[in-house]
Motif scaffolding. Structure first.
Motif, PDB file in Angstrom:
ATOM      1  N   ALA A 259      -9.435   7.620 -19.648  1.00 37.76           N
ATOM      2  CA  ALA A 259      -8.393   8.506 -19.127  1.00 37.76           C
ATOM      3  C   ALA A 259      -8.682   8.904 -17.684  1.00 37.76           C
ATOM      4  O   ALA A 259      -7.786   8.872 -16.820  1.00 37.76           O
ATOM      5  CB  ALA A 259      -8.284   9.752 -20.015  1.00 37.76           C
ATOM      6  N   GLY A 260      -9.953   9.271 -17.415  1.00 38.66           N
ATOM      7  CA  GLY A 260     -10.320   9.687 -16.068  1.00 38.66           C
ATOM      8  C   GLY A 260     -10.195   8.573 -15.052  1.00 38.66           C
ATOM      9  O   GLY A 260      -9.654   8.770 -13.953  1.00 38.66           O
ATOM     10  N   CYS A 261     -10.686   7.389 -15.404  1.00 36.89           N
ATOM     11  CA  CYS A 261     -10.602   6.261 -14.474  1.00 36.89           C
ATOM     12  C   CYS A 261      -9.151   5.846 -14.246  1.00 36.89           C
ATOM     13  O   CYS A 261      -8.754   5.503 -13.123  1.00 36.89           O
ATOM     14  CB  CYS A 261     -11.407   5.078 -15.010  1.00 36.89           C
ATOM     15  SG  CYS A 261     -13.194   5.311 -14.928  1.00 36.89           S
ATOM     16  N   GLY A 262      -8.353   5.871 -15.317  1.00 41.80           N
ATOM     17  CA  GLY A 262      -6.940   5.535 -15.155  1.00 41.80           C
ATOM     18  C   GLY A 262      -6.239   6.524 -14.246  1.00 41.80           C
ATOM     19  O   GLY A 262      -5.445   6.145 -13.373  1.00 41.80           O
TER      20      GLY A 262
ATOM     21  N   PHE B   7     -14.252  -1.139 -13.692  1.00 37.48           N
ATOM     22  CA  PHE B   7     -14.861  -0.494 -14.863  1.00 37.48           C
ATOM     23  C   PHE B   7     -13.889  -0.450 -16.041  1.00 37.48           C
ATOM     24  O   PHE B   7     -14.293  -0.648 -17.197  1.00 37.48           O
ATOM     25  CB  PHE B   7     -15.313   0.929 -14.503  1.00 37.48           C
ATOM     26  CG  PHE B   7     -16.106   1.597 -15.591  1.00 37.48           C
ATOM     27  CD1 PHE B   7     -17.461   1.374 -15.713  1.00 37.48           C
ATOM     28  CD2 PHE B   7     -15.491   2.442 -16.510  1.00 37.48           C
ATOM     29  CE1 PHE B   7     -18.207   1.976 -16.728  1.00 37.48           C
ATOM     30  CE2 PHE B   7     -16.211   3.048 -17.523  1.00 37.48           C
ATOM     31  CZ  PHE B   7     -17.577   2.808 -17.625  1.00 37.48           C
ATOM     32  N   VAL B   8     -12.629  -0.210 -15.770  1.00 38.09           N
ATOM     33  CA  VAL B   8     -11.629  -0.133 -16.835  1.00 38.09           C
ATOM     34  C   VAL B   8     -11.470  -1.472 -17.534  1.00 38.09           C
ATOM     35  O   VAL B   8     -11.354  -1.540 -18.769  1.00 38.09           O
ATOM     36  CB  VAL B   8     -10.280   0.366 -16.274  1.00 38.09           C
ATOM     37  CG1 VAL B   8      -9.165   0.172 -17.296  1.00 38.09           C
ATOM     38  CG2 VAL B   8     -10.379   1.842 -15.904  1.00 38.09           C
ATOM     39  N   ILE B   9     -11.465  -2.566 -16.780  1.00 42.97           N
ATOM     40  CA  ILE B   9     -11.222  -3.885 -17.385  1.00 42.97           C
ATOM     41  C   ILE B   9     -12.507  -4.581 -17.823  1.00 42.97           C
ATOM     42  O   ILE B   9     -12.456  -5.643 -18.433  1.00 42.97           O
ATOM     43  CB  ILE B   9     -10.452  -4.807 -16.409  1.00 42.97           C
ATOM     44  CG1 ILE B   9     -11.325  -5.139 -15.184  1.00 42.97           C
ATOM     45  CG2 ILE B   9      -9.149  -4.181 -15.982  1.00 42.97           C
ATOM     46  CD1 ILE B   9     -10.697  -6.170 -14.265  1.00 42.97           C
TER      47      ILE B   9
ATOM     48  N   VAL C 299     -18.704  -8.240  -9.347  1.00 39.78           N
ATOM     49  CA  VAL C 299     -17.668  -7.503  -8.616  1.00 39.78           C
ATOM     50  C   VAL C 299     -17.832  -5.997  -8.826  1.00 39.78           C
ATOM     51  O   VAL C 299     -17.737  -5.208  -7.871  1.00 39.78           O
ATOM     52  CB  VAL C 299     -16.264  -7.960  -9.071  1.00 39.78           C
ATOM     53  CG1 VAL C 299     -15.186  -7.087  -8.430  1.00 39.78           C
ATOM     54  CG2 VAL C 299     -16.031  -9.418  -8.706  1.00 39.78           C
ATOM     55  N   MET C 300     -18.090  -5.579 -10.067  1.00 43.60           N
ATOM     56  CA  MET C 300     -18.266  -4.153 -10.319  1.00 43.60           C
ATOM     57  C   MET C 300     -19.524  -3.619  -9.641  1.00 43.60           C
ATOM     58  O   MET C 300     -19.530  -2.507  -9.104  1.00 43.60           O
ATOM     59  CB  MET C 300     -18.322  -3.877 -11.826  1.00 43.60           C
ATOM     60  CG  MET C 300     -18.241  -2.389 -12.146  1.00 43.60           C
ATOM     61  SD  MET C 300     -18.083  -2.003 -13.900  1.00 43.60           S
ATOM     62  CE  MET C 300     -19.786  -2.140 -14.408  1.00 43.60           C
TER      63      MET C 300
END
Length: 641
Positions: free
Chosen positions: A351-354, A396-398, A417-418
């Motif tokens: 939720a936070g990253c989104g 991070f999300v994906i 990449v991350m």
């Protein structure tokens, strides 16, 4: 002199008559399945023949072949005499020469069959594998050599006289190989031992496994899949490696025991799984996780994929759907997380990253399309940080979804990449701190030619060099986040070497944190000191806006990441929650900061209506770091007075 002989005929499939002499000499190739007769007319037959409809006739006399009626001594079938389900009679078989036969005494009036087929067997023979690959003074078994050894197991079949053989390789490396001789009898086979010093036994009865503390069971389904396209008979080789080369993470392996299973074919997706058991295991303060390695690379790359961990008190059972190297990795409790905490933290993070991605995108939109004036150097540096954070949050999300694809190349790219975006974010934290210190030192006037270009080149290029080096060393891959319930373990793409993680990530951020935290302390000291001065008092600010200033300053300088250093001991979970919340919503906090500092300047100027306030507001709009109270303008005024 009268002679006695035996004649056996197999009524199933095709007629076959076997004549036996009165001796127990073992045939070099067939003695395991070939019937044996001793001087007392005791017949020894294998379990396979005992369960078939084999007719036994004992004859005596000189002309028995021409007149069987006069010579008939006994007539029976093994299926009637040796009834199915007859248990192993340990007491009756103590003084017998065989431990893998059914014994029928023909001399008795009523033929009696005794089951002396011990379900726990020693291998028929020993095969010495001559190799110097494992001659290591340190006692460590080379993982790559172990993988090569397992690939050569099929070559040993031609050297076997019986159906099983002990494999003597080197110190800390030994095992057993078993081949099946009848495609119709592909039953489960287990290999068991009590201690690492004890040799492996072959166990054909699941009940007998209760006496052993360690066992490996190969299912019937695995044997069926191991049958080659040309109808070759299946085999299984189980080797035990003590003190195998550690992986890049220096993982702790239960008892330093690694078990490898090879059947000469690629076997996976088993429904009747391979079972590895450890009973009465000591793993206090650790969580056990069943893991496997496919044998590729110079060091093991353990993964829990394809293996399920079942813990029952002190008993550990690994249920794996494929063949490879197996081990139970022990993760310290303080390095694991409860399933409930992981679930909550995952929801907060997603939720936070989104939310951060959304608001960071708004910042970029406002900067590129809505901005009416030329951005100051401080604002441009802030936008670079926003770009790095946007990339970090997005990757991070994906990340978890890429890890689920089970693509090694895809996971390595994702991890690289991350990692690059994280190092770039750290670098821009440092750049923000450097820029603020330079402004304080120069009084707000930085006269360095192509200053922003030089900062950008160093800040974006430096992380890429580290990522390229780490990638060339093959240190990126799938990583497992362990929980108290192995079924809830989560995979992600990241660095698979703890040493590199601590040196590059923790070490680099520790340096950045010390620098930026010092910058925050110095900056806040300047702001509060100037606020007390007469010039600072001309521009009052609300308490809510002050909080935004401080929080925005901390976010820009990455101070909130410092909570990771306190994620140990009794404060571990508290610090983890604070760290997750602050850094997941970092993009949202930066949006509030950016919006406040770019919007309030003009309104403040209109409200005050004086030149000092106007100059301060314009300067605030240009810098972004000199929020609300611009220390440089006021400081210059103080010097003039």
């Amino acid at each position: 002199m009268k002679k006695r002989s035996f004649a056996l005929s197999l009524a199933e499939r095709q007629q076959c008559v076997i004549f036996l002499q009165k001796n127990e000499s073992k045939h070099q190739k067939l003695w395991k399945a070939w019937p044996q007769v001793n001087q007392n007319f005791t017949l020894y037959i294998s379990k396979l023949l005992a369960q078939k409809n084999v007719e036994i006739r004992a004859m005596k006399g000189k002309n028995c072949l021409n007149s069987t009626e006069l010579c008939m001594y006994g007539n029976m079938t093994t299926k009637e005499v040796c009834k199915s389900g007859t248990a192993y009679d340990k007491k009756a078989c103590e003084n017998k020469n065989y431990e893998d036969k059914y014994i029928i005494n023909i001399n008795e009036n009523i033929a009696k069959c005794v089951n002396c087929d011990n379900p726990v067997k020693e291998p028929d023979e020993t095969i010495k594998i001559n190799t110097t690959a494992f001659d290591d003074d340190a006692g460590e078994v080379d993982a790559s050599k172990a993988a090569e050894l397992m690939d050569s197991m099929a070559n040993l079949l031609s050297k076997m006289n019986g159906t099983s053989a002990e494999l003597s390789v080197a110190k800390g490396v030994e095992g057993v190989i078993v081949k099946k001789t009848d495609p119709a009898e592909l039953n489960e086979v287990s290999f068991a031992y009590k201690t690492p010093a004890e040799k492996l036994k072959i166990v054909e009865d699941s009940k007998s496994l209760e006496a052993f503390s360690r066992s490996v069971s190969v299912s019937k389904e695995a044997f069926e899949k191991a049958i080659g396209p040309n109808g070759s008979l299946p085999f299984v080789a189980v080797l035990r490696f003590l003190n195998l080369t550690q992986d890049e993470m220096n993982s702790t392996v239960l008892y330093n025991e690694v078990v490898a299973v090879e059947m000469g074919a690629q076997i996976k997706n088993l429904t009747d799984t391979i079972s590895i058991n450890f009973k009465n295991a000591e793993f206090d303060k650790f969580y056990p996780n069943c893991s496997s390695w496919n044998g590729e690379g110079g060091k093991p790359n353990w993964t829990s994929e394809g293996c399920e961990t079942v813990v029952d008190g002190k008993n550990i059972r690994c249920e794996c759907s494929h063949l490879t190297f197996f081990a139970v990795l022990l993760t310290p409790i303080n390095q694991t997380i409860s399933s409930s905490d992981l679930n909550i933290l995952t929801i907060i993070t997603q939720a936070g990253c989104g939310l951060s991605i959304f608001f960071l995108g708004i910042i970029l939109f406002m900067y590129c399309l809505i901005r009416k004036t030329k951005a100051s150097t401080s604002t441009q540096i802030l936008i670079h940080l926003v770009c790095a954070l946007f990339l970090l949050n997005f990757t991070f999300v994906i990340n978890h979804f890429v890890a689920k694809l089970n693509s090694d190349v895809g996971c390595e790219i994702m991890a690289a990449v991350m990692h690059y975006s994280m190092l770039a974010t750290f670098s821009w934290f440092a750049a923000q701190g450097f820029h603020l210190c330079l402004q304080l030192y120069r009084g707000g006037n930085i006269a360095i030619k192509r200053y922003l270009l030089k900062v950008s080149v160093v800040t974006w290029i430096l992380p890429s060099i580290a990522v390229i080096i780490i990638g060339s060393l093959k240190k990126y891959g799938k990583q497992i986040i362990y929980t108290d319930n192995p079924a809830n373990n989560v995979a992600m793409c990241w660095i698979n070497d703890n040493n590199i993680h601590y040196v590059v990530n923790v070490g680099y951020y520790a340096v950045v944190f010390l620098f930026t935290f010092t910058t925050v302390v110095i900056t806040l000291s300047w702001l509060f000191c100037l606020r007390r001065s007469k010039a600072a008092n001309q521009q009052e600010t609300g308490s809510g806006r002050k909080i935004v200033i401080i929080l925005g300053l901390c976010c820009q300088l990455g101070v909130t990441w410092g909570f990771a250093f306190f994620a140990y001991g009794s404060f571990r979970m508290i610090a983890t929650y604070i760290f997750t919340i602050l850094n997941s919503f970092q993009g949202f906090f930066l949006f509030l900061y950016y919006y406040k500092t770019t919007r309030v300047g003009p309104s403040s100027a209109n409200a005050k209506g004086n030149s000092d306030s106007t100059n301060t507001s314009i300067s605030t709009l240009k810098t972004g770091l000199e929020c609300v109270v611009n220390p440089y303008v006021n400081f210059d005024k103080q010097k003039e007075t």
